[in-house]
Design a protein around this motif. Structure first.
Motif, PDB file in Angstrom:
ATOM      1  N   GLU A  53      14.314  16.670  94.259  1.00  0.00           N
ATOM      2  CA  GLU A  53      13.354  17.226  93.305  1.00  0.00           C
ATOM      3  C   GLU A  53      12.942  16.138  92.305  1.00  0.00           C
ATOM      4  O   GLU A  53      13.773  15.343  91.852  1.00  0.00           O
ATOM      5  CB  GLU A  53      13.970  18.409  92.544  1.00  0.00           C
ATOM      6  CG  GLU A  53      14.374  19.560  93.435  1.00  0.00           C
ATOM      7  CD  GLU A  53      15.055  20.683  92.660  1.00  0.00           C
ATOM      8  OE1 GLU A  53      15.190  20.533  91.408  1.00  0.00           O
ATOM      9  OE2 GLU A  53      15.464  21.673  93.275  1.00  0.00           O
ATOM     10  N   LEU A  54      11.658  16.120  91.969  1.00  0.00           N
ATOM     11  CA  LEU A  54      11.116  15.208  90.972  1.00  0.00           C
ATOM     12  C   LEU A  54      10.481  16.052  89.879  1.00  0.00           C
ATOM     13  O   LEU A  54       9.479  16.723  90.112  1.00  0.00           O
ATOM     14  CB  LEU A  54      10.073  14.270  91.605  1.00  0.00           C
ATOM     15  CG  LEU A  54       9.479  13.185  90.697  1.00  0.00           C
ATOM     16  CD1 LEU A  54      10.561  12.254  90.146  1.00  0.00           C
ATOM     17  CD2 LEU A  54       8.424  12.378  91.444  1.00  0.00           C
ATOM     18  N   ASN A  55      11.118  16.002  88.699  1.00  0.00           N
ATOM     19  CA  ASN A  55      10.680  16.852  87.586  1.00  0.00           C
ATOM     20  C   ASN A  55      10.618  18.325  88.024  1.00  0.00           C
ATOM     21  O   ASN A  55       9.611  19.017  87.816  1.00  0.00           O
ATOM     22  CB  ASN A  55       9.334  16.389  87.034  1.00  0.00           C
ATOM     23  CG  ASN A  55       9.434  15.044  86.344  1.00  0.00           C
ATOM     24  OD1 ASN A  55      10.432  14.738  85.696  1.00  0.00           O
ATOM     25  ND2 ASN A  55       8.393  14.225  86.502  1.00  0.00           N
ATOM     26  N   SER A  56      11.710  18.786  88.681  1.00  0.00           N
ATOM     27  CA  SER A  56      11.897  20.184  89.129  1.00  0.00           C
ATOM     28  C   SER A  56      10.955  20.585  90.245  1.00  0.00           C
ATOM     29  O   SER A  56      10.835  21.787  90.566  1.00  0.00           O
ATOM     30  CB  SER A  56      11.744  21.174  87.957  1.00  0.00           C
ATOM     31  OG  SER A  56      12.693  20.867  86.937  1.00  0.00           O
ATOM     32  N   THR A  57      10.293  19.648  90.867  1.00  0.00           N
ATOM     33  CA  THR A  57       9.406  19.925  91.993  1.00  0.00           C
ATOM     34  C   THR A  57       9.999  19.292  93.246  1.00  0.00           C
ATOM     35  O   THR A  57      10.310  18.089  93.260  1.00  0.00           O
ATOM     36  CB  THR A  57       7.993  19.357  91.762  1.00  0.00           C
ATOM     37  OG1 THR A  57       7.450  19.944  90.582  1.00  0.00           O
ATOM     38  CG2 THR A  57       7.089  19.639  92.945  1.00  0.00           C
ATOM     39  N   VAL A  58      10.173  20.109  94.295  1.00  0.00           N
ATOM     40  CA  VAL A  58      10.746  19.600  95.538  1.00  0.00           C
ATOM     41  C   VAL A  58       9.731  18.662  96.200  1.00  0.00           C
ATOM     42  O   VAL A  58       8.592  19.047  96.479  1.00  0.00           O
ATOM     43  CB  VAL A  58      11.112  20.757  96.493  1.00  0.00           C
ATOM     44  CG1 VAL A  58      11.645  20.197  97.814  1.00  0.00           C
ATOM     45  CG2 VAL A  58      12.148  21.683  95.857  1.00  0.00           C
ATOM     46  N   VAL A  59      10.182  17.427  96.464  1.00  0.00           N
ATOM     47  CA  VAL A  59       9.278  16.447  97.081  1.00  0.00           C
ATOM     48  C   VAL A  59       9.707  16.106  98.506  1.00  0.00           C
ATOM     49  O   VAL A  59       8.875  15.711  99.326  1.00  0.00           O
ATOM     50  CB  VAL A  59       9.201  15.165  96.229  1.00  0.00           C
ATOM     51  CG1 VAL A  59       8.481  15.428  94.915  1.00  0.00           C
ATOM     52  CG2 VAL A  59      10.589  14.583  95.965  1.00  0.00           C
ATOM     53  N   VAL A  60      11.018  16.264  98.812  1.00  0.00           N
ATOM     54  CA  VAL A  60      11.510  15.965 100.160  1.00  0.00           C
ATOM     55  C   VAL A  60      12.575  16.987 100.519  1.00  0.00           C
ATOM     56  O   VAL A  60      13.457  17.296  99.705  1.00  0.00           O
ATOM     57  CB  VAL A  60      12.097  14.534 100.256  1.00  0.00           C
ATOM     58  CG1 VAL A  60      12.680  14.289 101.652  1.00  0.00           C
ATOM     59  CG2 VAL A  60      11.049  13.486  99.956  1.00  0.00           C
ATOM     60  N   THR A  61      12.536  17.470 101.758  1.00  0.00           N
ATOM     61  CA  THR A  61      13.548  18.393 102.267  1.00  0.00           C
ATOM     62  C   THR A  61      14.184  17.752 103.491  1.00  0.00           C
ATOM     63  O   THR A  61      13.480  17.301 104.411  1.00  0.00           O
ATOM     64  CB  THR A  61      12.926  19.736 102.654  1.00  0.00           C
ATOM     65  OG1 THR A  61      12.281  20.306 101.502  1.00  0.00           O
ATOM     66  CG2 THR A  61      13.988  20.690 103.176  1.00  0.00           C
ATOM     67  N   ILE A  62      15.542  17.769 103.525  1.00  0.00           N
ATOM     68  CA  ILE A  62      16.274  17.088 104.589  1.00  0.00           C
ATOM     69  C   ILE A  62      17.243  18.085 105.218  1.00  0.00           C
ATOM     70  O   ILE A  62      17.946  18.815 104.516  1.00  0.00           O
ATOM     71  CB  ILE A  62      17.045  15.869 104.039  1.00  0.00           C
ATOM     72  CG1 ILE A  62      16.082  14.880 103.356  1.00  0.00           C
ATOM     73  CG2 ILE A  62      17.821  15.168 105.149  1.00  0.00           C
ATOM     74  CD1 ILE A  62      16.791  13.789 102.594  1.00  0.00           C
ATOM     75  N   SER A  63      17.322  18.095 106.546  1.00  0.00           N
ATOM     76  CA  SER A  63      18.280  18.915 107.278  1.00  0.00           C
ATOM     77  C   SER A  63      19.403  18.020 107.777  1.00  0.00           C
ATOM     78  O   SER A  63      19.146  16.900 108.239  1.00  0.00           O
ATOM     79  CB  SER A  63      17.601  19.607 108.457  1.00  0.00           C
ATOM     80  OG  SER A  63      18.553  20.219 109.299  1.00  0.00           O
TER      81      SER A  63
END
Length: 357
Positions: A53-63
């Motif tokens: 998260e960047l400033n509470s915004t999800v920017v990357v999701t990893i499994s």
């Protein structure tokens, strides 16, 4: 009672998982346009999804099984860490809008947060050109650092040595886009030739930006006798040699011109004497009037009268005054004394000039 026990168990499990989660660095400062990297790792295998998260915004999701699932920003991605036990968040060409909190969230298993700072690098410049001053003269320098964030530190160096802040004045103002401009004025006494540097920097900049100008102290160059002794001696020697060479050349040219003038004078005198000798051959021996000259066709009476007059003259002529050129007839008359000579009109035509010298 059972609810309380369950809550304690869940909190203990969450704390244990959170203690196993690591995020580094905790704080990172980079320049605008650079790259920023954060690493998130855990010793626990009890996670399925990791979210950055960047400033509470999800920017990357990893499994954990399928690796990177999605990325919301084109300049943000994730890479497997080099030791293989975590993931790195990579932010390329960082901008001021990316500044803030960076979080690694293991869904349902804990969350760690770091801080990202982005700084702006501006320009620095000393006004004016290289300066020449007399020793002991007061000189002024002005430097501006424009377009920095946050406010940069500005300092002066003279001859490689930093000056104390009490020796110069600083002023700062904030312009558009929250950028800062810092100005500084330096006054100093010119003591020796040196380089004057103005340096501006922020914490993310490994090497300060620098603007330089040269200060030349005139008196120092003039009074430094040790440095100019050898060049002065060489210059003096060369000057003396050149003067000597020039004197020799002038002497040779003068001597040659004098000889030519003397030779020309002698030739002219020789020609004049030769011409005089040819035109006046009888002068050295005291030439006299040719009384024996007679034009063709003269009468016998006239001729006899002239011969008598010649004979009377010749009685008084010394041997030194014998004519240079006489005819055979005149020589025979002189040798025989007063012998009479009968000449016909035909013989009178053979008589030319009798020159008495």
């Amino acid at each position: 009672m059972d609810f309380f026990i369950l809550s304690v168990v869940l909190l203990s499990y969450s704390t244990q998982v959170s203690a196993l989660l690591k995020l580094s660095p905790v704080s990172l400062t980079v320049l605008s346009g650079d790259e920023a990297r954060f690493t998130c790792s855990t010793d626990s295998a009890e996670w399925d999804v990791m979210m950055w998260e960047l400033n509470s915004t999800v920017v990357v999701t990893i499994s954990r099984i399928h690796n990177v699932l999605s990325s919301s920003l084109p300049n943000v991605t994730a890479e497997k860490s080099q030791n293989g036990d975590g993931w790195e968040l990579v932010l390329k060409s960082v901008e001021r809008l990316h500044e803030g909190q960076v979080s690694c969230n293991l869904q349902g298993n804990g969350k760690k947060t770091a801080r990202l700072f982005v700084q702006e690098k501006g320009t620095v410049n000393i006004f004016g050109d290289n300066t020449i001053a007399l020793k002991g003269e007061l000189v002024w320098f002005e430097c501006d650092a424009v377009g920095w964030y946050p406010e940069p530190s500005l300092q002066w160096e003279v001859h490689g040595k930093k000056l104390s802040q009490s020796s110069y004045h600083l002023s700062s103002e904030q312009t558009g886009k929250s950028l800062f401009t810092v100005s500084s004025n330096l006054s100093m006494t010119a003591t020796q030739s040196s380089r004057v540097d103005c340096l501006a920097s922020v914490s993310a900049l490994s090497t300060p930006l620098m603007s330089s100008i040269s200060l030349t102290v005139v008196a120092e160059v003039v009074e430094d006798k040790d440095d100019c002794t050898v060049p002065l001696a060489v210059t003096s020697s060369l000057t003396a040699l050149l003067l000597l060479l020039l004197l020799c050349i002038c002497t040779v040219l003068w001597y040659r011109e004098r000889r030519q003038a003397k030779k020309s004078t002698q030739d002219a005198n020789g020609c004049e004497e030769s011409n005089n000798g040819r035109s006046l051959p009888a002068e050295p021996t005291g030439g006299r009037v040719n009384f024996g000259f007679m034009s063709e066709g003269a009468t016998d009476a006239v001729y006899k009268e002239i011969i008598k007059e010649i004979h009377s003259k010749m009685d008084f002529v010394s041997v030194d005054k014998i004519p240079d050129v006489v005819t055979s007839s005149s020589l025979s008359l002189h040798r025989e004394g007063h012998t009479q000579v009968n000449l016909s009109e035909e013989n009178s035509k053979n008589i030319r000039r009798v020159t008495t010298v």
